[in-house]
Design a protein around this motif. Structure first.
Motif, mmCIF file in Angstrom:
data_model
loop_
_atom_site.group_PDB
_atom_site.id
_atom_site.type_symbol
_atom_site.label_atom_id
_atom_site.label_comp_id
_atom_site.label_asym_id
_atom_site.label_seq_id
_atom_site.Cartn_x
_atom_site.Cartn_y
_atom_site.Cartn_z
ATOM 1 N N PRO A 20 -16.931 -82.724 -122.000
ATOM 2 C CA PRO A 20 -18.322 -82.723 -122.501
ATOM 3 C C PRO A 20 -18.920 -81.336 -122.641
ATOM 4 C CG PRO A 20 -18.202 -83.526 -120.233
ATOM 5 C CD PRO A 20 -16.799 -83.432 -120.722
ATOM 6 N N ARG A 63 -24.608 -81.178 -128.079
ATOM 7 C CA ARG A 63 -24.404 -82.564 -128.515
ATOM 8 C C ARG A 63 -24.361 -82.565 -130.030
ATOM 9 N NH1 ARG A 63 -26.423 -86.834 -130.774
ATOM 10 N NH2 ARG A 63 -28.389 -85.791 -131.259
ATOM 11 N N GLY A 92 -20.879 -87.651 -131.434
ATOM 12 C CA GLY A 92 -19.486 -88.083 -131.385
ATOM 13 C C GLY A 92 -18.763 -87.727 -132.664
ATOM 14 N N SER A 133 -26.068 -90.777 -129.816
ATOM 15 C CA SER A 133 -25.081 -90.288 -128.848
ATOM 16 C C SER A 133 -24.298 -89.077 -129.315
ATOM 17 C CB SER A 133 -24.080 -91.413 -128.531
ATOM 18 O OG SER A 133 -23.365 -91.777 -129.710
ATOM 19 N N CYS A 187 -14.495 -88.748 -123.852
ATOM 20 C CA CYS A 187 -15.840 -88.830 -123.279
ATOM 21 C C CYS A 187 -16.909 -88.866 -124.365
ATOM 22 C CB CYS A 187 -16.085 -87.666 -122.329
ATOM 23 S SG CYS A 187 -16.142 -86.049 -123.123
ATOM 24 N N ARG A 188 -16.495 -88.735 -125.616
ATOM 25 C CA ARG A 188 -17.415 -88.852 -126.742
ATOM 26 C C ARG A 188 -16.996 -90.053 -127.582
ATOM 27 N NH1 ARG A 188 -19.803 -83.582 -126.922
ATOM 28 N NH2 ARG A 188 -18.439 -82.013 -125.949
ATOM 29 N N LEU A 197 -13.202 -83.681 -127.544
ATOM 30 C CA LEU A 197 -13.460 -85.098 -127.277
ATOM 31 C C LEU A 197 -13.376 -85.444 -125.796
ATOM 32 C CD1 LEU A 197 -11.530 -86.847 -130.203
ATOM 33 C CD2 LEU A 197 -14.011 -86.677 -129.909
#
Length: 392
Positions: free
Chosen positions: A36, A50, A207, A205, A156-157, A33
Motif C-alpha cells: 500500500p 491512492r 485500484g 477505493s 491489497c488494492r 498492487l
C-alpha cells in the motif's frame, strides 16, 4: 543482466528486463498492487498515493507503428517512451508476464506453442489444446502448466479485469485473473463502456482496471501490420482513448496504454517451409514450438551435428542457429528462478529468424494459417512497444 555469447540476427533489439522493458512495468505493477505504500512510476503514481489506474493492453500495437502510422494521434501525443517486449515477443509470453509480474523464464510460456511431454508434447497453452489435437484436460492443469500465481491474488488494492467475452472466462483467463473481478465485453464500444463502469465501481477505493483488446493483433496477422484494416482499427482506438479521457475527466485517473509486442510483415517467398517427409523432419523428435519468427527445436538423439550442418547451409542469411543451452544461459527469457520445465520448453536448438524470414513445419490434421503480419522475433518492429500515459 543478459550474457549473449552467440551471434544474433541483423538489427536485433534485446529485451530489457529492467526499467525500460515490459517486464519492469509488470514487476513494478505487482509490487504496487501488494504494497500500500509503494509507488508505480510507469503510471506516474507516487509512493503512498491512492490512485485509480487503467492499464489498457492493445495486443500487437508496436511503437514503430505508432511512430509511422500514428503521427498526429492522441495516443502518439501521450507517448512517454518505448519499452521492449519480453523474449519471445509474443502474446503467450508477454501477456502472461503482464498478468503474473514474472519473466517467461519463470512462468514458462515461451511461445504460442510450448513443449510439455506431460500433456502430449507440443501444445498451445492459451487455448489449452494439443497442436492439431484435442483440448487438454488434466488434473490441476493450469497450476502445473504455469505455476506462477496471478499478480492479482492477495493484492491489497482492488483489481477489475476487462476482457473480451470470448476469452474472459476461459481456463487460462480464470487462472491468471485469480483475485480480480472479471468484466467481459463485446466490441470496442463495449470495451469503453466496461472501463468507465469499472472506474465508477472503484471510484472510492482506487485500484487497477486491467483491460485487454485483441482485435488489432488479429487484423495485423490477417492483413499486414500497416494495412488499411489496421490503420482503421488504430483510428478507432485513438478515438476511444480520447473519449475515455473525457468520460473520466475530473476523477484523477491514470490511463496507461501499452502492448505485448509489435509486428513485422513477412512475404511468403521468405518462408522456410519444412516438408513433413523431408530430411529435417526426420531429425526432429517433435514438431517445432515457439513462433514462426523464433522457433524451438527438439532433435532426435544423435541428430545435432547433421541438423547444424543443414542449418549452416540452408538457413544462411535466414536464421541464426543457437543451442538451447546457450539460450537458457543467456538470460534472453528473463531473470528469476527458472520454471522447472524450461529446459524442455527451450529444446535442444533455437532458430532466431533474420528480419523478414519465418519458418513453418507441418503436423497432420493441422490447418495452416496464412499470416502476413508476424511477431515473436527480435527485430525493432516486434520488440518495441509504447508506454502511453494520460491523467484525467
Amino acid at each position: 543482466m543478459l550474457d549473449i555469447r552467440f551471434p544474433l540476427p541483423t538489427g536485433t533489439v534485446l529485451p530489457d528486463y529492467g526499467a525500460d522493458g515490459l517486464y519492469g512495468l509488470a514487476s513494478s505493477l505487482r509490487h504496487w498492487l501488494h504494497d500500500p505504500g509503494a509507488a508505480w512510476p510507469f503510471a506516474e503514481v507516487a509512493a503512498g498515493e491512492r490512485a485509480l489506474v487503467v492499464l489498457l493492453v492493445i495486443d500487437g500495437l508496436g511503437d514503430r507503428f505508432l511512430a509511422s502510422e500514428g503521427q498526429g494521434s492522441a495516443l502518439h501525443a501521450a507517448r512517454r517512451r518505448a519499452l521492449t517486449s519480453v523474449c519471445p515477443s509474443t502474446t503467450a509470453s508477454a501477456v502472461t508476464t503482464l498478468l503474473t509480474g514474472v519473466a517467461p523464464a519463470v512462468h514458462g510460456l515461451n511461445g504460442w506453442f510450448i513443449h510439455d511431454h506431460r500433456f502430449g508434447g507440443v501444445i498451445a497453452p492459451l487455448p489449452l489444446m494439443q497442436r492439431a489435437g484435442p483440448a487438454l484436460d488434466a488434473f490441476r492443469l493450469l497450476p502445473r502448466l504455469c505455476p506462477a500465481p496471478s499478480m492479482f491474488h492477495h493484492a491489497c488494492r482492488p483489481v477489475n479485469v476487462v476482457s473480451p467475452a470470448e476469452i474472459a472466462f476461459s481456463r487460462f483467463s480464470l487462472h491468471h485473473a485469480r483475485g480480480a473481478h472479471i468484466e467481459p465485453y463485446e466490441g470496442m464500444e463495449g470495451l469503453g463502456a466496461a472501463i468507465v463502469a469499472m472506474a465508477d465501481a472503484l471510484a472510492g477505493s482506487g485500484g487497477l482496471i486491467h483491460a485487454y483488446y485483441a482485435s488489432f493483433d488479429a487484423l495485423s496477422h490477417a492483413y499486414g501490420s500497416r494495412s488499411a484494416a489496421t490503420r482503421t482499427c488504430f483510428g478507432r482506438l485513438d478515438d476511444l482513448f480520447v473519449r475515455l479521457q473525457r468520460a473520466l475527466a475530473g476523477r484523477d485517473v491514470r490511463i496507461v496504454v501499452t502492448a505485448d509486442h509489435g509486428f513485422t510483415d513477412a512475404d511468403p517467398s521468405r518462408c522456410v517451409d519444412l516438408p513433413p517427409d523431408g530430411e529435417v523432419a526426420r531429425m526432429l523428435a517433435a514438431a517445432l514450438f515457439g513462433e514462426r519468427r523464433l522457433a524451438f527445436c527438439k532433435l532426435r538423439e544423435g541428430a545435432a551435428g547433421e541438423f547444424e550442418s543443414w542449418a549452416g547451409d540452408a538457413l544462411a542469411g535466414k536464421a541464426v542457429v543457437v543451442s538451447g543451452e546457450s539460450v537458457l544461459n543467456s538470460g534472453l527469457l528473463g531473470p528469476g528462478s527458472r520454471n522447472p520445465r524450461l529446459r524442455e520448453r527451450v529444446g535442444t536448438h533455437v532458430l532466431l529468424m533474420e528480419p523478414g524470414w519465418t519458418i513453418v513445419d507441418h503436423v497432420e490434421g493441422e490447418t495452416q494459417h496464412e499470416m502476413i503480419g508476424v511477431h515473436g522475433g527480435l527485430s525493432a518492429d516486434e520488440m518495441l512497444v509504447p508506454l502511453i500515459v494520460a491523467r484525467t
